[in-house]
Scaffold this motif. Structure first.
Motif, PDB file in Angstrom:
ATOM      1  N   LEU A 232      64.482 134.253 -48.413  1.00  0.00           N
ATOM      2  CA  LEU A 232      65.138 132.959 -48.610  1.00  0.00           C
ATOM      3  C   LEU A 232      64.935 132.451 -50.041  1.00  0.00           C
ATOM      4  O   LEU A 232      65.733 131.682 -50.557  1.00  0.00           O
ATOM      5  CB  LEU A 232      64.592 131.922 -47.612  1.00  0.00           C
ATOM      6  N   ARG A 233      63.828 132.937 -50.648  1.00  0.00           N
ATOM      7  CA  ARG A 233      63.529 132.432 -51.987  1.00  0.00           C
ATOM      8  C   ARG A 233      64.560 132.902 -53.023  1.00  0.00           C
ATOM      9  O   ARG A 233      64.891 132.170 -53.940  1.00  0.00           O
ATOM     10  CB  ARG A 233      62.126 132.864 -52.407  1.00  0.00           C
ATOM     11  N   ASN A 234      65.066 134.140 -52.825  1.00  0.00           N
ATOM     12  CA  ASN A 234      66.017 134.667 -53.818  1.00  0.00           C
ATOM     13  C   ASN A 234      67.260 133.791 -53.964  1.00  0.00           C
ATOM     14  O   ASN A 234      67.535 133.312 -55.063  1.00  0.00           O
ATOM     15  CB  ASN A 234      66.423 136.102 -53.483  1.00  0.00           C
ATOM     16  N   PRO A 235      68.001 133.525 -52.848  1.00  0.00           N
ATOM     17  CA  PRO A 235      69.179 132.656 -53.018  1.00  0.00           C
ATOM     18  C   PRO A 235      68.803 131.245 -53.457  1.00  0.00           C
ATOM     19  O   PRO A 235      69.533 130.617 -54.225  1.00  0.00           O
ATOM     20  CB  PRO A 235      69.829 132.636 -51.639  1.00  0.00           C
ATOM     21  N   LEU A 236      67.631 130.769 -52.998  1.00  0.00           N
ATOM     22  CA  LEU A 236      67.226 129.416 -53.386  1.00  0.00           C
ATOM     23  C   LEU A 236      66.945 129.348 -54.888  1.00  0.00           C
ATOM     24  O   LEU A 236      67.314 128.364 -55.562  1.00  0.00           O
ATOM     25  CB  LEU A 236      65.984 128.977 -52.598  1.00  0.00           C
TER      26      LEU A 236
ATOM     27  N   GLN B 107      75.633 131.924 -53.007  1.00  0.00           N
ATOM     28  CA  GLN B 107      74.268 131.843 -52.480  1.00  0.00           C
ATOM     29  C   GLN B 107      74.234 131.056 -51.169  1.00  0.00           C
ATOM     30  O   GLN B 107      73.485 131.385 -50.261  1.00  0.00           O
ATOM     31  CB  GLN B 107      73.310 131.202 -53.511  1.00  0.00           C
ATOM     32  N   VAL B 108      75.095 130.016 -51.074  1.00  0.00           N
ATOM     33  CA  VAL B 108      75.130 129.242 -49.822  1.00  0.00           C
ATOM     34  C   VAL B 108      75.670 130.124 -48.699  1.00  0.00           C
ATOM     35  O   VAL B 108      75.157 130.130 -47.576  1.00  0.00           O
ATOM     36  CB  VAL B 108      75.979 127.954 -49.998  1.00  0.00           C
ATOM     37  N   THR B 109      76.721 130.941 -49.049  1.00  0.00           N
ATOM     38  CA  THR B 109      77.257 131.868 -48.031  1.00  0.00           C
ATOM     39  C   THR B 109      76.165 132.835 -47.587  1.00  0.00           C
ATOM     40  O   THR B 109      75.985 133.116 -46.393  1.00  0.00           O
ATOM     41  CB  THR B 109      78.441 132.673 -48.631  1.00  0.00           C
ATOM     42  N   ARG B 110      75.428 133.322 -48.572  1.00  0.00           N
ATOM     43  CA  ARG B 110      74.373 134.288 -48.257  1.00  0.00           C
ATOM     44  C   ARG B 110      73.291 133.647 -47.377  1.00  0.00           C
ATOM     45  O   ARG B 110      72.865 134.213 -46.363  1.00  0.00           O
ATOM     46  CB  ARG B 110      73.764 134.787 -49.571  1.00  0.00           C
ATOM     47  N   LEU B 111      72.901 132.424 -47.790  1.00  0.00           N
ATOM     48  CA  LEU B 111      71.885 131.707 -46.996  1.00  0.00           C
ATOM     49  C   LEU B 111      72.384 131.489 -45.566  1.00  0.00           C
ATOM     50  O   LEU B 111      71.643 131.660 -44.598  1.00  0.00           O
ATOM     51  CB  LEU B 111      71.584 130.344 -47.626  1.00  0.00           C
TER      52      LEU B 111
ATOM     53  N   ARG C  37      74.512 133.279 -43.900  1.00  0.00           N
ATOM     54  CA  ARG C  37      74.495 134.536 -43.138  1.00  0.00           C
ATOM     55  C   ARG C  37      73.076 134.885 -42.683  1.00  0.00           C
ATOM     56  O   ARG C  37      72.828 135.261 -41.547  1.00  0.00           O
ATOM     57  CB  ARG C  37      75.046 135.656 -44.014  1.00  0.00           C
ATOM     58  N   MET C  38      72.141 134.701 -43.626  1.00  0.00           N
ATOM     59  CA  MET C  38      70.749 135.031 -43.286  1.00  0.00           C
ATOM     60  C   MET C  38      70.261 134.162 -42.137  1.00  0.00           C
ATOM     61  O   MET C  38      69.642 134.645 -41.185  1.00  0.00           O
ATOM     62  CB  MET C  38      69.853 134.822 -44.514  1.00  0.00           C
ATOM     63  N   ILE C  39      70.576 132.867 -42.223  1.00  0.00           N
ATOM     64  CA  ILE C  39      70.112 131.960 -41.169  1.00  0.00           C
ATOM     65  C   ILE C  39      70.824 132.278 -39.854  1.00  0.00           C
ATOM     66  O   ILE C  39      70.212 132.266 -38.778  1.00  0.00           O
ATOM     67  CB  ILE C  39      70.289 130.491 -41.608  1.00  0.00           C
ATOM     68  N   GLY C  40      72.102 132.678 -39.935  1.00  0.00           N
ATOM     69  CA  GLY C  40      72.846 133.086 -38.734  1.00  0.00           C
ATOM     70  C   GLY C  40      72.184 134.284 -38.072  1.00  0.00           C
ATOM     71  O   GLY C  40      71.984 134.310 -36.853  1.00  0.00           O
ATOM     72  N   ASP C  41      71.817 135.289 -38.910  1.00  0.00           N
ATOM     73  CA  ASP C  41      71.152 136.488 -38.367  1.00  0.00           C
ATOM     74  C   ASP C  41      69.816 136.132 -37.729  1.00  0.00           C
ATOM     75  O   ASP C  41      69.447 136.652 -36.672  1.00  0.00           O
ATOM     76  CB  ASP C  41      70.920 137.511 -39.485  1.00  0.00           C
ATOM     77  N   LEU C  42      69.088 135.238 -38.405  1.00  0.00           N
ATOM     78  CA  LEU C  42      67.784 134.838 -37.862  1.00  0.00           C
ATOM     79  C   LEU C  42      67.953 134.142 -36.518  1.00  0.00           C
ATOM     80  O   LEU C  42      67.187 134.383 -35.579  1.00  0.00           O
ATOM     81  CB  LEU C  42      67.064 133.889 -38.835  1.00  0.00           C
ATOM     82  N   LEU C  43      68.992 133.298 -36.434  1.00  0.00           N
ATOM     83  CA  LEU C  43      69.239 132.618 -35.164  1.00  0.00           C
ATOM     84  C   LEU C  43      69.601 133.616 -34.078  1.00  0.00           C
ATOM     85  O   LEU C  43      69.114 133.540 -32.951  1.00  0.00           O
ATOM     86  CB  LEU C  43      70.388 131.607 -35.329  1.00  0.00           C
ATOM     87  N   ASP C  44      70.457 134.583 -34.446  1.00  0.00           N
ATOM     88  CA  ASP C  44      70.820 135.635 -33.478  1.00  0.00           C
ATOM     89  C   ASP C  44      69.573 136.350 -33.002  1.00  0.00           C
ATOM     90  O   ASP C  44      69.398 136.608 -31.818  1.00  0.00           O
ATOM     91  CB  ASP C  44      71.753 136.660 -34.137  1.00  0.00           C
ATOM     92  N   ALA C  45      68.715 136.686 -33.992  1.00  0.00           N
ATOM     93  CA  ALA C  45      67.495 137.427 -33.651  1.00  0.00           C
ATOM     94  C   ALA C  45      66.660 136.645 -32.657  1.00  0.00           C
ATOM     95  O   ALA C  45      66.197 137.188 -31.655  1.00  0.00           O
ATOM     96  CB  ALA C  45      66.688 137.701 -34.916  1.00  0.00           C
TER      97      ALA C  45
ATOM     98  N   GLU D 275      64.338 147.462 -52.371  1.00  0.00           N
ATOM     99  CA  GLU D 275      63.765 146.369 -53.156  1.00  0.00           C
ATOM    100  C   GLU D 275      64.814 145.739 -54.065  1.00  0.00           C
ATOM    101  O   GLU D 275      64.830 144.543 -54.298  1.00  0.00           O
ATOM    102  CB  GLU D 275      62.589 146.878 -53.994  1.00  0.00           C
ATOM    103  N   ALA D 276      65.691 146.630 -54.566  1.00  0.00           N
ATOM    104  CA  ALA D 276      66.723 146.128 -55.490  1.00  0.00           C
ATOM    105  C   ALA D 276      67.944 145.612 -54.734  1.00  0.00           C
ATOM    106  O   ALA D 276      68.785 144.941 -55.303  1.00  0.00           O
ATOM    107  CB  ALA D 276      67.132 147.257 -56.426  1.00  0.00           C
ATOM    108  N   ILE D 277      68.044 145.946 -53.444  1.00  0.00           N
ATOM    109  CA  ILE D 277      69.247 145.597 -52.665  1.00  0.00           C
ATOM    110  C   ILE D 277      68.923 144.433 -51.737  1.00  0.00           C
ATOM    111  O   ILE D 277      67.951 144.507 -50.985  1.00  0.00           O
ATOM    112  CB  ILE D 277      69.723 146.827 -51.857  1.00  0.00           C
ATOM    113  N   PRO D 278      69.718 143.372 -51.784  1.00  0.00           N
ATOM    114  CA  PRO D 278      69.380 142.225 -50.931  1.00  0.00           C
ATOM    115  C   PRO D 278      69.594 142.524 -49.445  1.00  0.00           C
ATOM    116  O   PRO D 278      70.436 143.349 -49.089  1.00  0.00           O
ATOM    117  CB  PRO D 278      70.346 141.139 -51.406  1.00  0.00           C
ATOM    118  N   GLY D 279      68.848 141.833 -48.596  1.00  0.00           N
ATOM    119  CA  GLY D 279      68.985 142.028 -47.145  1.00  0.00           C
ATOM    120  C   GLY D 279      67.740 141.539 -46.438  1.00  0.00           C
ATOM    121  O   GLY D 279      66.681 141.406 -47.052  1.00  0.00           O
ATOM    122  N   VAL D 280      67.885 141.250 -45.165  1.00  0.00           N
ATOM    123  CA  VAL D 280      66.740 140.742 -44.392  1.00  0.00           C
ATOM    124  C   VAL D 280      66.167 141.837 -43.488  1.00  0.00           C
ATOM    125  O   VAL D 280      65.033 141.766 -43.041  1.00  0.00           O
ATOM    126  CB  VAL D 280      67.176 139.538 -43.501  1.00  0.00           C
TER     127      VAL D 280
END
Ligand SMILES: Nc1ncnc2c1ncn2[C@@H]1O[C@H](COP(=O)(O)OP(=O)(O)OP(=O)(O)O)[C@@H](O)[C@H]1O
Ligand SMILES: [Mg+2]
Length: 477
Positions: free
Chosen positions: A248-252, A284-288, A290-298, A416-421
């Motif tokens: 989360l820190r990267n997009p922030l 970055q907001v789109t990315r955030l 998506r990440m939060i969506g995936d976390l919620l799904d998880a 490490e160089a590729i973004p993803g959760v």
């Protein structure tokens, strides 16, 4: 007690103890039956011997009185009494040898009695012989009484020995059993309970000692496994939190940098710069999002709350829509789609299936940073629809393949160089499996990967008449 016995099962030891105690009781009962019947036999022999001795001695007295009687009537009566006593003695005979001696005595008395009235001169001698045979009868019965008494004494001793031995064996069995229970059951159970209490109080590295009876060892093993699983789960939760914070820190950070120069009391930057920054903010907001969506799904999947809206869909259309989304996203990638002329219909949740396809496509692009072809295909084979997404990217090392399906597991140095959760494939696998399908990968490091999703074709699923599925709660990450 041997190590084997300490480690034996409760049921086995209790069974063995019950068997030994039953055998002991059986021995005592049989010994009692034999003893009482032997003692009864001995007392009968004794009673008969005493009666025979009394009758033989009475007969001796009668013999003497008969010899001295002067009156014929009296003598006749005494003779009859003598015969009666010998007859009576016949009822108390307890052995063959006694019967022979009694027979001899009766014959000898009869020979003596026959001398009266016949004028036989040998009466004195016959009287001596009759007296002697009566003495022999007394002696035989006394000997019998002695033998019976000795036997009774022997059985008495034997009874004592059996009583003492079976008592000692019973005490030994009970003492051993209680010692074993204390050592192999109570002790280990108390120590296991103490370990559980300490674990429950937060001492996460406490484990139960796997000792004692089989059942207790099994319980300890189960507890240790559970404690290990909880430990692993906690570790992965910490890693999960650290991973989320990191990702989360990267997009922030990108967001902060983009808006850093914009202050309420300062003039705005030139329009072109502002547009550039806003586009970064948007990405970055789109990315955030998506990440939060995936976390919620998880978390929904983990809690078993993600439900699927199942309907018939042509996989060709879903693929086309997904490919359109990614078309032109990367200048170095060439998206190639191979779709059959006939519809490939499956029962699935449209949105979730699109989410799965998006992840496979985004992975194919992300993990082939040097570009190349990304091939998407679908075909119907027998009763299955097979969808594949292939790339010429970095590939996945063999050892990492089983882990890519685990949540928050990102493998390979390039990640490490590729973004993803590290959630995309985990969510995809759960979604595909909940729709009755499978997902798998074939990959060679440096050459690329092919992900395949297999789903039952609609005609196979029609019979099941499914419209809504709920993904079951997953194992903890
Ligand atoms: N096409 C691919 N080529 C090589 N490695 C891949 C590919 N797809 C997935 N992986 C490996 O599998 C891991 C898990 O993939 P997954 O899609 O679950 O997570 P992610 O792409 O890292 O993050 P997310 O999808 O949650 O944004 C990736 O980190 C990557 O190491
Ligand atoms: Mg992904």
């Amino acid at each position: 007690m041997s190590r084997f016995a300490r480690g034996a099962g409760l049921r086995r030891i209790a069974g063995a103890a019950a068997l030994a105690l039953t055998a002991n009781v059986l021995i005592v009962c049989s010994a009692l039956v034999i003893l009482t019947s032997e003692l009864h036999g001995a007392s009968t022999v004794l009673r008969d011997a005493v009666a025979s001795v009394r009758l033989a001695e009475g007969a001796e007295v009668d013999l003497l009185t008969h010899d001295r009687a002067r009156d014929d009537v009296v003598r006749h009566a005494i003779g009859n009494e003598l015969r009666r006593k010998l007859d009576e003695a016949g009822k108390h005979v307890t052995s063959e040898s006694e019967r022979v001696v009694l027979g001899e005595a009766a014959r000898s008395v009869e020979r003596y009695l026959a001398t009266f009235g016949s004028g036989d001169g040998s009466r004195g001698t016959l009287m001596q012989a009759a007296h002697l045979s009566l003495r022999k009868l007394v002696g035989a019965n006394v000997a019998q009484a002695d033998t019976a008494q000795r036997r009774a004494h022997l059985w008495d001793k034997l009874g004592n020995v059996i009583g003492f031995l079976t008592g000692a064996v019973t005490i030994a069995i009970l003492a051993t059993l209680s010692w074993w229970i204390r050592r192999a059951v109570v002790g280990p159970a108390l120590s296991l309970a103490a370990s559980m209490r300490r674990f429950g109080n937060g001492e996460r590295d406490v484990r139960g000692g796997e000792s004692g009876a089989t059942e207790i060892r099994d319980m300890a093993r189960q507890f240790n496994r559970m404690a290990d699983a909880i430990g692993r789960k906690e570790e992965s939760r910490l890693a999960y939190l650290a991973g989320i914070a990191h990702d989360l820190r990267n997009p922030l950070t990108a967001l902060r940098i983009s808006i850093d120069g914009i202050k309420a009391d300062r003039p705005l930057p030139p329009e072109n710069q502002l547009r550039q920054r806003l586009s970064v903010v948007q990405r970055q907001v789109t990315r955030l999002n998506r990440m939060i969506g995936d976390l919620l799904d998880a978390s929904r999947i983990e809690a078993g709350h993600l439900s699927l809206q199942i309907a018939a869909h042509d996989l060709r259309l879903l693929i086309q829509e997904a490919v359109e989304l990614f078309d032109g996203v990367s200048p170095v990638h060439d998206l190639r789609v191979d779709l059959p002329a006939q519809p490939v219909e499956v029962l699935c949740d449209e949105l979730r299936m699109a989410q799965t396809l998006n992840n496979l496509l985004s992975n194919a692009i992300k993990y082939s940073p040097r570009g190349g072809d990304v091939r998407v295909e679908v075909r119907a084979e027998d009763d299955r629809a097979i969808l594949s997404v292939a790339d010429n990217g970095v590939g996945i090392p063999d050892g990492d393949v089983p882990h890519i399906w685990e949540p928050f597991r990102r493998t390979g140095a390039s990640t490490e160089a590729i973004p993803g959760v590290g959630l995309g494939l985990w969510v995809a696998k759960r979604i595909v499996e909940a729709q009755g399908g499978t997902i798998a990968v074939e990959s060679s490091p440096g050459a690329g990967s092919t992900f395949s999703v297999v789903l039952p074709l609609l005609k196979v699923r029609e019979a099941a008449n499914e419209s809504q599925l709920v993904i079951p709660a997953s194992d903890p990450p």
